[in-house]
Each structure stands twice: as C-alpha cells, then as structure tokens.
Enzyme design. Structure first.
Site, PDB file in Angstrom:
ATOM      1  N   LYS A   1     -12.762  -1.808   6.780  1.00  0.00           N
ATOM      2  CA  LYS A   1     -12.039  -2.755   7.570  1.00  0.00           C
ATOM      3  C   LYS A   1     -12.624  -2.964   8.906  1.00  0.00           C
ATOM      4  CE  LYS A   1      -8.584  -2.300   4.456  1.00  0.00           C
ATOM      5  NZ  LYS A   1      -8.077  -3.487   3.241  1.00  0.00           N
TER       6      LYS A   1
ATOM      7  N   TRP B   1       0.824  -1.309  -0.037  1.00  0.00           N
ATOM      8  CA  TRP B   1      -0.120  -0.045   0.037  1.00  0.00           C
ATOM      9  C   TRP B   1       0.929   1.403  -0.042  1.00  0.00           C
ATOM     10  CZ3 TRP B   1      -4.289  -0.805  -2.146  1.00  0.00           C
ATOM     11  CH2 TRP B   1      -5.026  -2.000  -1.966  1.00  0.00           C
TER      12      TRP B   1
ATOM     13  N   ASP C   1      -1.600   6.515   6.610  1.00  0.00           N
ATOM     14  CA  ASP C   1      -2.630   5.820   5.994  1.00  0.00           C
ATOM     15  C   ASP C   1      -3.040   4.502   7.054  1.00  0.00           C
ATOM     16  OD1 ASP C   1      -4.316   3.708   4.706  1.00  0.00           O
ATOM     17  OD2 ASP C   1      -3.137   3.523   3.075  1.00  0.00           O
TER      18      ASP C   1
END
Length: 369
Positions: free
Chosen positions: A200, A101, A176
């Site tokens: 999530k 990511w 993030d």
C-alpha cells in the site's frame, strides 16, 4: 510524459523517484556487478541494504528499542494466522470488527485460539462507523486484543489508537496497519504488535512488516512453523529463511524517499500526515458538496487512505470509470463486495492527482446531473 494517477488500493502506486532508482540499479547495484534480485541474502551487499532499511523504518516510525522489526512474507492475510500462533497461547483472544479485514482476521484466529470474542462491531451500521471504545466489552484474561486501524474496503480509520489500559485491559493491542503504515505517527505506548503488508505505502507486494514488543516473543504454539515464529525470526535478524530481498530493497528506497519529504517545518512521516490530511479533505469536501456523489462513512472516522464513494445514480458507473481512465485516472472501481468507487490516496499519490480527480468529478456531474 505525465504518468497516469493510480488510485489502486493495492498493489498501489510507488513514488516515481523510487521506481527510477530501482531501474537504474536493476543490472548493477552500486558497481558490485549484480542486481539486488541476484544477491545472496547473506552477502555484505544485501546485509547493508537490510540494515539501512531497518534503521530507516525505526527512525521514521520512532519505533522504541524494546520492539523488534521483522521483515517477513505472506502478507497481512498470513499474519491473521501467524499472530494467533505466536500470541494466543491457545487461549482467549478479543477482536473489534470494523470491516472486511478485521472480519477475516477473527475468522482465521478461531483455528488457533481456544475462544475468539468479538467485543465490539460496526456491522449494524454496515461498517460506516467505529464502535466507541467506552462500550467495548473485553474478556478477562485475553491474550491480546486485535483491531484493524484502517479498513481498506469500507473506508473507516481509527485516527487515534484506543487506550485499552484505560479500559482496564491488560492484554497487548495488536493492530493491522497495512493500509496506513507510514502515513501517520504511531503511539507505541499503546501497541504490543503491529503488522502490515508493504503493497500500500511501502513498496511491491511480497514483503510483510511486523513490529513486535520483545516481551511478546517466545510464546509460539507448537504447531507454528519455525519460519513464522517471531522469536526465531528476530534472533536471525529476519534471515532465518531467505527473506523477500527485492521487497526489502524497494521498501528501503521508499523509506529514504520518505525521509526527504518536507511540509513546512515537518519532515518524514509528519510531513506525509499533513499532506494526507489535505488530500483527503479535498476529496471529501468535493463529495459532500455534491448532490451527485455520496460517502456513507461517519465524518469522525473517515479514512484518509481509502475513500469509497458512490454515484447516486449507479447506472452511470461504467461511464464514470471510462471517462476517468481516458483522463489518466486509474483503478477507481470500488471493491466487488461493496461496489461504487474507491480512491486510495496513499503516500505516493500527489495532491495534483486528487485535484485532477476532483476536477473530473465536477465535470462529470455537470454533464450528467
């Protein structure tokens, strides 16, 4: 009937209480004659939902008043572009690359910043370790420094945010926190901006949360769409364009569920952190004590949320997954880029689900060792 245990990395499991409440409200929210998906985002009904959700999130994460909470769209992937469009000032930005990511984030930022510097990377260890902040090489005058605090695919996590001021860095830290938001506390004194997709730990896909320090507003590039300009979004209380109303409503229900959680004297996010530590320790211990399974991540940076593991004999992968599914243990297949298995232990995963997984893993090992 016992629902299966869903170990998906995202979109992920949602607390059953939240789903039941949403189902009850589907046709008629609190007697108003409309479901939430049918409401005007400017009507008093939805405004009350939005205001409660924003207030509860601020309370749960102890977000200081000089930070704005924005409810946006596009997910974490879109924020890889939106952040540099708002904060880069078309200058230099720094990245620490710790997995897939953050690797994607730095590639996207190159479209908007004049220079992107990868000041540290875990690539040499195949992203099984985190680079020591003492060895980072930050740029002078960078607009911001970006890290992914939990890498969903590779399973590494910063358990403590780096104190970049102690490293001599004046730039704001961008994190993030998509895959561990609301699973632990946040030290806001070390953060300039945090962003994360909701799918999530917070609710369904479609909602993105941005928490940004007020002094970082108002620096968007001229090419930045108005709907993605943090200053404009903040000035309109996330209502500049039609927000993801259903996602905000579901997040609000999840925030209320979080506030009800207790572990001893701890409540809310503090209770979830204790619970998440216990769940992760249970699964890591089972892996480490086995000669059949292996986790390759260094012990000091193992993720509590996303635990990748491998069968030493990978020819048994399909049999393992089939047996797991038969026992109601779902979505354990690892990401296609790394293979193996992955168990995501987000807030909605109860300890009983991890116990069931560990029991199955031991049974499978005994049958096939």
């Amino acid at each position: 009937m016992q629902r299966p245990y869903n170990f998906s990395a995202g979109p992920a499991a949602i607390p059953a209480e939240v789903l039941e409440q949403a189902a009850a409200d589907m046709l008629d929210w609190h007697g108003c004659g409309m479901g939430v998906m049918e409401m005007s985002h400017r009507g008093k009904e939805f405004i009350s939902i939005y205001e409660q959700a924003e207030s509860d999130l601020r309370e749960l994460l102890a977000v200081p008043e000089h930070f704005k909470i924005l409810f946006m769209q596009g997910g974490g992937l879109a924020e890889n572009a939106i952040v540099p469009m708002n904060l880069s000032r078309a200058a230099t930005v720094d990245f620490v690359v710790t997995g897939s990511w953050s690797q994607n984030s730095q590639k996207e930022a190159r479209k908007y910043a004049s220079e992107v510097n990868v000041i540290a990377s875990g690539k040499d260890s195949h992203f099984t370790t985190l680079p020591d902040p003492a060895h980072w090489q930050p740029s002078r005058g960078a607009s911001y420094l970006h890290i992914c605090t939990n890498e969903t695919i590779h399973g590494v996590e910063f358990h403590e945010l780096p104190d970049i001021k102690a490293l001599g860095v004046d730039a704001p830290l961008v994190i993030d926190f998509s895959s561990h938001v609301a699973s632990r506390s946040v030290d806001w004194s070390r953060v300039g901006l945090a962003f994360g997709g909701a799918q999530k730990n917070i609710g369904p896909a479609g909602l993105t949360i941005v928490v940004v320090r007020e002094d970082l507003l108002g620096h968007a590039l001229s090419i930045c769409p108005s709907a993605f300009d943090y200053k404009i979004v903040a000035e309109h209380q996330s209502m500049y364009n039609t927000p993801p109303t259903w996602g905000i409503y579901m997040a609000g229900l999840t925030f209320q569920w979080l506030k009800r959680q207790r572990e001893g004297d701890a409540s809310g996010v503090a209770a979830m952190e204790l619970r998440n530590i216990a769940k992760a320790q249970l699964l890591y211990n089972a892996i480490d004590q086995s000669g059949f399974y292996v986790n390759k991540v260094a012990a000091n940076c193992r993720s509590r949320m996303n635990i990748p593991f491998f069968l030493r004999d990978e020819s048994r992968n399909e049999a393992f997954l089939a047996g797991a599914k038969a026992r109601g243990l779902l979505q354990l297949k690892g990401h296609k880029s790394v293979g193996g298995m992955r168990a995501s232990l987000y807030n909605a995963m109860p300890l009983e689900g991890v116990q069931a997984l560990v029991s199955y893993m031991r049974e499978f090992e005994q049958q096939h060792a």
